[in-house]
Design an enzyme around this catalytic site. Structure first.
Site, PDB file in Angstrom:
ATOM      1  N   HIS A 191      -2.300  82.169  11.069  1.00 49.96           N
ATOM      2  CA  HIS A 191      -3.839  81.907  10.493  1.00 49.96           C
ATOM      3  C   HIS A 191      -4.656  81.864   9.135  1.00 49.96           C
ATOM      4  O   HIS A 191      -5.154  81.133   8.318  1.00 49.96           O
ATOM      5  CB  HIS A 191      -4.201  81.775  11.384  1.00 49.96           C
ATOM      6  CG  HIS A 191      -5.629  82.559  11.723  1.00 49.96           C
ATOM      7  ND1 HIS A 191      -4.861  83.839  11.851  1.00 49.96           N
ATOM      8  CD2 HIS A 191      -6.391  83.295  11.386  1.00 49.96           C
ATOM      9  CE1 HIS A 191      -5.627  84.890  11.902  1.00 49.96           C
ATOM     10  NE2 HIS A 191      -7.222  84.698  11.411  1.00 49.96           N
ATOM     11  N   ASP A 192      -4.116  82.984   8.775  1.00 52.25           N
ATOM     12  CA  ASP A 192      -4.420  83.583   7.225  1.00 52.25           C
ATOM     13  C   ASP A 192      -3.860  83.177   5.655  1.00 52.25           C
ATOM     14  O   ASP A 192      -4.297  82.275   5.190  1.00 52.25           O
ATOM     15  CB  ASP A 192      -5.063  84.699   6.889  1.00 52.25           C
ATOM     16  CG  ASP A 192      -6.232  84.929   8.130  1.00 52.25           C
ATOM     17  OD1 ASP A 192      -6.641  83.862   8.288  1.00 52.25           O
ATOM     18  OD2 ASP A 192      -6.751  85.701   8.329  1.00 52.25           O
ATOM     19  N   ASP A 194      -7.433  89.491  20.414  1.00 50.93           N
ATOM     20  CA  ASP A 194      -8.112  89.487  18.819  1.00 50.93           C
ATOM     21  C   ASP A 194      -9.688  90.071  19.273  1.00 50.93           C
ATOM     22  O   ASP A 194      -9.959  89.582  19.948  1.00 50.93           O
ATOM     23  CB  ASP A 194      -8.050  88.082  18.171  1.00 50.93           C
ATOM     24  CG  ASP A 194      -7.644  88.018  17.033  1.00 50.93           C
ATOM     25  OD1 ASP A 194      -8.333  89.163  16.424  1.00 50.93           O
ATOM     26  OD2 ASP A 194      -7.261  87.504  16.181  1.00 50.93           O
ATOM     27  N   GLU A 197      -5.372  94.885  11.845  1.00 50.94           N
ATOM     28  CA  GLU A 197      -5.848  94.554  11.004  1.00 50.94           C
ATOM     29  C   GLU A 197      -5.901  94.986   9.901  1.00 50.94           C
ATOM     30  O   GLU A 197      -7.452  94.569   9.648  1.00 50.94           O
ATOM     31  CB  GLU A 197      -6.354  92.207  10.842  1.00 50.94           C
ATOM     32  CG  GLU A 197      -5.896  91.685   9.968  1.00 50.94           C
ATOM     33  CD  GLU A 197      -6.640  90.936   9.533  1.00 50.94           C
ATOM     34  OE1 GLU A 197      -6.555  89.663   8.881  1.00 50.94           O
ATOM     35  OE2 GLU A 197      -7.725  90.916   9.628  1.00 50.94           O
ATOM     36  N   ASP A 220      -9.382  92.426  14.214  1.00 50.43           N
ATOM     37  CA  ASP A 220      -9.768  92.136  13.457  1.00 50.43           C
ATOM     38  C   ASP A 220     -10.227  93.132  12.216  1.00 50.43           C
ATOM     39  O   ASP A 220     -11.320  93.770  12.469  1.00 50.43           O
ATOM     40  CB  ASP A 220     -10.737  90.658  13.686  1.00 50.43           C
ATOM     41  CG  ASP A 220     -10.585  90.097  12.258  1.00 50.43           C
ATOM     42  OD1 ASP A 220     -10.046  88.942  12.042  1.00 50.43           O
ATOM     43  OD2 ASP A 220     -12.393  89.775  11.313  1.00 50.43           O
TER      44      ASP A 220
HETATM   45  O1  TEU Z   1      -9.331  87.948   8.295  1.00 50.34           O
HETATM   46  C1  TEU Z   1      -9.317  89.179   6.875  1.00 50.34           C
HETATM   47  C2  TEU Z   1      -8.980  89.442   6.422  1.00 50.34           C
HETATM   48  O2  TEU Z   1      -8.455  90.643   5.475  1.00 50.34           O
HETATM   49  C3  TEU Z   1      -9.425  88.197   5.235  1.00 50.34           C
HETATM   50  O3  TEU Z   1      -9.734  88.565   3.927  1.00 50.34           O
HETATM   51  C4  TEU Z   1      -8.002  87.294   5.488  1.00 50.34           C
HETATM   52  O4  TEU Z   1      -7.460  87.987   3.894  1.00 50.34           O
HETATM   53  C5  TEU Z   1      -8.573  85.996   4.403  1.00 50.34           C
HETATM   54  O5  TEU Z   1      -8.565  85.026   4.631  1.00 50.34           O
HETATM   55  C6  TEU Z   1      -7.536  85.371   2.800  1.00 50.34           C
HETATM   56  O6  TEU Z   1      -7.318  84.339   2.644  1.00 50.34           O
HETATM   57  C7  TEU Z   1      -9.689  88.459   9.318  1.00 50.34           C
HETATM   58  C8  TEU Z   1      -8.979  86.774  10.038  1.00 50.34           C
HETATM   59  O7  TEU Z   1      -7.769  86.844   9.836  1.00 50.34           O
HETATM   60  C9  TEU Z   1      -8.867  86.138   9.265  1.00 50.34           C
HETATM   61  O8  TEU Z   1      -9.242  84.352   9.360  1.00 50.34           O
HETATM   62  C10 TEU Z   1     -11.026  85.783   9.364  1.00 50.34           C
HETATM   63  O9  TEU Z   1     -11.345  85.069   8.166  1.00 50.34           O
HETATM   64  C11 TEU Z   1     -11.590  87.240   9.008  1.00 50.34           C
HETATM   65  O10 TEU Z   1     -11.582  88.185   8.905  1.00 50.34           O
HETATM   66  C12 TEU Z   1     -13.580  87.767   9.304  1.00 50.34           C
HETATM   67  O11 TEU Z   1     -13.530  87.943   9.978  1.00 50.34           O
END
Ligand code: TEU
Ligand code: CA
Length: 557
Positions: free
Chosen positions: A332-333, A100, A257, A201
């Site tokens: 994970h989100d 990542d 992403e 990210d």
């Molecule tokens: O997520 C980016 C992102 O677009 C977030 O707004 C995501 O949509 C949100 O967490 C969903 O509810 C990335 C990573 O995947 C996330 O884990 C991080 O918290 C974030 O960037 C900041 O680095």
């Protein structure tokens, strides 16, 4: 179709959230040795690539997405020697490793930021985005994705810094050439160690519209930064430079992403000529839980099939031959897919998890499996905000429930159960033993109590498990190039219950149909076929219909 073959198009990626995967020293936190110890399991599943959520030194405000040192391993996870061992073990198992890359922002504890905030004259001042306030107010109305203003006043110099995420995640200033050079250097460091790619990210947010205008007002009074931070004016120039300086020198899988990405933007990021990235994660299909949502994800409903299908089919059609799709339902989100899109009641959980896997993996693109998805792991339950660990959930609760009274505690907790990120982050369920075999200590986030039934050990003993269904899909992908390279043709596009499509390649045709309902629905798609069923979650097909959550893949020609 111009058929550009590549190993990363043929691969299946398995995402590991290291904190929740496998603990080996009893501190309740997963670690690199834990990942190494599970390499046999991953090889048995048949995945080609592991993508690791961040493992760099971090104060863990956002579980590693806030990096304090890009060249060191997080203490909780182990040492650089553990990393080298893990990488070697992966390669020994024929598995590649993708890291990542979190470079839209750093931790506020990164030495760059410590210097940057120390004075307006510091040479690293311009590494981040500093602005004077409007009087005592922030420079603009932007809301952080993790609640509250996206600006933080810093006492030392009386100026505000931008943080699109938490205030411990200050945004880097990509306009500064030195920042970009730092990023390319650290990427080179990891490439030289022999890694196989990067998941980048929020890479769609590295270029901001320079004058940082106010965003459109949202229901909670703040402005939405998205129009001015997503797919910004320089983003493609920056990525092309990154490609020239680093990516083009190695044979890498790259996936951006890209929150807020449109089809037109995706065609640029994931250009078939390889000048930027290999592929991107689009977000439209994980925003299908109710088309209208007052307070974003916290006030959404249940996703429906026609809307979800229209989005996925659109991406299939539009990127065909021009750019490459990535296919995912979980990460994970996101909440667990079987709870969100499928049916996690015991009677239907296995069938619907297999149905979702079928729906996704036979589309064109590179599929991603998130740890536990191959077991049909479900959402958990959070009875109180005290049970939550995710800062997005906690901050939103503080703002919407406690400060602004826009939601009741019950409404917010129900939303967290439905879409909160902690659902994906409960520890991996390895066995029915204490703490699911995840840790001998106290897990950092409570296990889902259903681990006694849903776990890897049980799945490996059951030939009908979700695990073996995924294993079969991954074997089929290796055997039939049509699954990777076939063109996509939507079928039954107005059917209320069935998601169906065909793939076509070298005189062959693959028919895929999935019933999204917990009841029999009519479907005549397979009635006249002479093809061979290569996959189904039911032993036998019934003429004229699909059984509850039935999924079927037939190869013709
Ligand atoms: O997520 C980016 C992102 O677009 C977030 O707004 C995501 O949509 C949100 O967490 C969903 O509810 C990335 C990573 O995947 C996330 O884990 C991080 O918290 C974030 O960037 C900041 O680095
Ligand atoms: Ca540990």
């Amino acid at each position: 179709m111009s058929e550009n073959k590549a190993w990363w198009k043929e691969a299946v990626i398995y995402q590991i959230y290291p904190r929740s995967f496998q603990d080996t020293n009893g501190d309740g936190i997963g670690d690199l040795k834990g990942i190494t110890s599970r390499m046999d399991y991953l090889a048995r599943l048949g995945v080609d690539v592991i993508w690791l959520s961040p493992i760099y030194a971090s104060p863990n405000d956002d579980n590693g997405y806030d990096i304090a040192d890009y060249r060191a391993i997080m203490k909780d996870f182990g040492t650089m020697a553990d990393f080298d061992e893990m990488l070697a073990a992966a390669h020994d198992h024929g598995i590649k490793l993708v890291m990542d890359l979190v470079v839209n922002h750093t931790s506020d504890e990164h030495p760059w930021f410590v210097e940057s905030r120390s004075s307006k004259e510091n040479p690293k001042r311009d590494y981040y985005i500093w602005r004077p306030g409007k009087g005592n107010n922030p420079p603009n109305n932007w809301e952080s994705f993790f609640s509250g203003s996206a600006w933080q006043l810093d006492e030392a110099t009386g100026e505000f810094y931008l943080h699109l995420f938490s205030k411990k995640q200050p945004d880097l200033n990509w306009e500064n050439e030195k920042v970009r050079r730092e990023v390319y250097d650290l990427m080179t460091f990891w490439c030289e160690k022999g890694i196989d790619g990067f998941r980048m990210d929020v890479i769609s947010m590295i270029s901001k519209v320079p004058d940082l205008p106010d965003g459109p007002r949202k229901a909670d009074g703040y402005g939405d930064p998205m129009p001015y931070v997503c797919n910004g004016p320089q983003v493609h120039a920056f990525l092309q430079e990154m490609n020239r300086r680093v990516l083009s020198k190695y044979d890498l899988l790259t996936v951006g992403e890209t929150a807020g990405v449109t089809i037109d933007e995706a065609k640029k990021y994931a250009r078939a000529d390889g000048k930027e990235l290999g592929m991107v994660f689009q977000f439209e299909h994980v925003g299908t839980d109710g088309k209208e949502s007052r307070l974003g994800k916290w006030t959404c409903g249940k996703p429906d099939l026609p809307f979800l299908r229209s989005i996925l089919n659109k991406w299939q059609k539009e990127l065909a031959g021009v750019a490459w799709n990535s296919l995912y339902l979980e990460n994970h989100d996101q909440p667990r897919s079987v709870s969100r899109f499928g049916d996690d009641r015991p009677k239907w959980r296995v069938l619907s998890a297999k149905m979702l896997a079928t729906m996704l993996h036979f589309q064109q693109g590179t599929p991603y499996i998130y740890q536990g998805e191959e077991l049909g792991m479900t959402n958990s339950h959070f009875a109180s905000i005290e049970d939550c660990e995710d800062l997005e959930e906690i901050n939103a609760y503080r703002q919407y429930v406690e400060e602004q009274h826009l939601l009741t505690a019950e409404e917010m907790l129900a939303a967290i159960d439905r879409v909160g990120r902690d659902n994906a982050r409960t520890p991996m369920q390895w066995s029915s033993e204490k703490n699911a075999g995840f840790t001998a200590g106290t897990p950092w986030l409570a296990l889902n109590p259903n681990y006694r039934e849903i776990n890897a050990e049980a799945a490996l003993k059951d030939p009908d498990s979700v695990f073996y269904y995924y294993q079969k899909i991954l074997k089929l992908r290796k055997k039939h190039p049509i699954i990777v390279y076939g063109t996509f043709e939507p079928l039954l596009e107005t059917d209320e219950n069935v998601y169906a499509y065909a793939r076509v390649y070298e005189g062959k045709r693959l028919l895929v149909a999935c019933n999204w309902r917990d009841r029999e629905v009519s479907c005549t798609l397979f009635d006249s076929t002479k093809g061979e069923t290569i996959l189904s979650n039911y032993p036998a097909h019934k003429e004229g219909l699909l059984q509850p959550y039935e999924a079927r893949v037939v190869l013709e020609g």
